[in-house]
Enzyme design. Structure first.
Site, PDB file in Angstrom:
ATOM      1  N   LYS A 191      64.757  57.294  31.297  1.00  0.00           N
ATOM      2  CA  LYS A 191      64.042  56.707  30.161  1.00  0.00           C
ATOM      3  C   LYS A 191      63.227  57.767  29.427  1.00  0.00           C
ATOM      4  CE  LYS A 191      65.226  52.417  29.926  1.00  0.00           C
ATOM      5  NZ  LYS A 191      65.900  51.920  28.703  1.00  0.00           N
ATOM      6  N   TYR A 225      65.590  56.336  37.429  1.00  0.00           N
ATOM      7  CA  TYR A 225      65.542  55.436  36.267  1.00  0.00           C
ATOM      8  C   TYR A 225      64.455  55.883  35.305  1.00  0.00           C
ATOM      9  CZ  TYR A 225      64.602  51.251  33.510  1.00  0.00           C
ATOM     10  OH  TYR A 225      64.386  50.378  32.464  1.00  0.00           O
TER      11      TYR A 225
END
Length: 329
Positions: free
Chosen positions: A158, A154
């Site tokens: 980003k 994750y």
């Protein structure tokens, strides 16, 4: 009236931002794929809350940012001036188990939006990034120059998305800004987040569960401060290509947080510990001086004040989550 696209607009942050935009007179396109990461009834309530303000100003589009044809049609059919990209496949821990899905949703999705934004002369593109890009702290508080060593897929998605935003700013002069959020909480937050979980479990007489020793610390940011930071970028010039920490500049250990929630809810429940989970950062703490200087960001809520606000809201809106009772922290 401006036309603003809010991706992930049925979610916690996106719906609060949509409400504020409607209050300020904007026409808002809400794009959401209604991913059942948590109970979809909550997202429907979020949308209903936005439309209570003005149904004429809110248009809901059910679809994914990974659908290139859909995204192209959205931009072709609307004169979009500002994009708030809040959509993402959420969850640090689940990303460890399914990195390919996170890459497709979070990176491919933002590329589709950036391409259409630069083709259609969007004025401002705001990307909701995350403190998870930092990883293990070399020093605290994190400033924007801190090394980026994300500890989860994750976090990597980003950081990759930030790089794409910066590239489009440089190559095409698309006015892109990355906002690195630090653990956002407040009314209508997801039921599986630490604060909402702790409050729910206290009210329902269940023990609070902490993963790890509880000494890990977080810089929790109240939702209204997040909305304020985004709204400051609506007509802000001179910040294209910038990356800004958006936190509270306050932090607290998870054990202290749990004890504070027990105290403020005036309940008598146990606090228990289970094994730590993979992918979580040990500590987060934001240096927000850059955001203060460039956009006048000035967070109003410290963690204890914000938690009290959330507890008050929860007590008045217990049916918001019912019959959902979160079972993990």
């Amino acid at each position: 009236m401006e036309t603003v696209l809010v991706t992930g607009g049925a979610g916690f942050i996106g719906s609060n931002l949509t409400e504020k935009l409607v209050d300020d007179g904007a026409n808002v396109l809400v794009l959401d794929n209604f991913d059942p990461y948590y109970d979809l009834s909550l997202k429907r309530k979020n949308i209903a809350k936005c439309q209570e303000k003005s149904s004429d100003q809110v248009t809901v589009i059910n679809g994914s940012t990974t659908d290139k044809t859909l995204i192209s049609n959205v931009f072709d059919n609307h004169q979009i001036e500002v994009v708030y990209h809040q959509a993402a496949k959420a969850g640090v821990r689940p990303s460890v188990d399914n990195p390919v899905q996170y890459e497709r949703n979070n990176v491919e999705g933002i590329l589709n939006l950036l391409e259409e934004s630069r083709k259609n002369d969007v004025q401002t593109f705001v990307h909701a990034s995350s403190s998870s890009v930092y990883g293990i702290p070399h020093y605290l508080p994190y400033d924007e120059q801190h090394p980026n060593e994300p500890q989860s897929p994750y976090g990597i998605t980003k950081l990759t998305s930030e790089h794409y935003c910066n590239l489009y700013n440089e190559l095409y002069q698309l006015n892109t800004v990355n906002l690195r959020y630090f653990t956002v909480y407040g009314p209508r937050m997801r039921p599986n987040m630490a604060i909402s979980n702790f409050v729910s479990r206290c009210v329902n007489g269940k023990p609070l569960v902490i993963y790890g020793d509880g000494k890990q610390t977080r810089d929790f940011t109240y939702i209204q401060d997040i909305v304020d930071a985004n709204m400051r970028l609506l007509h802000q010039e001179g910040v294209g290509g910038e990356t800004l920490n958006i936190g509270s500049s306050d932090n607290i250990s998870i054990r202290e947080l749990a004890e504070y929630v027990v105290s403020e809810t005036d309940t008598d429940v146990d606090i228990i510990h289970e094994d730590a989970r993979d992918g979580d950062s040990r500590h987060t703490h934001a240096d927000i001086s850059k955001a203060e200087q460039l956009i006048g960001y000035d967070p109003e809520y410290g963690i204890r004040q914000g938690v009290q606000e959330f507890i008050n809201w929860y007590m008045d809106n217990q049916n918001w989550y019912e019959p959902l009772i979160a079972t993990s922290s």
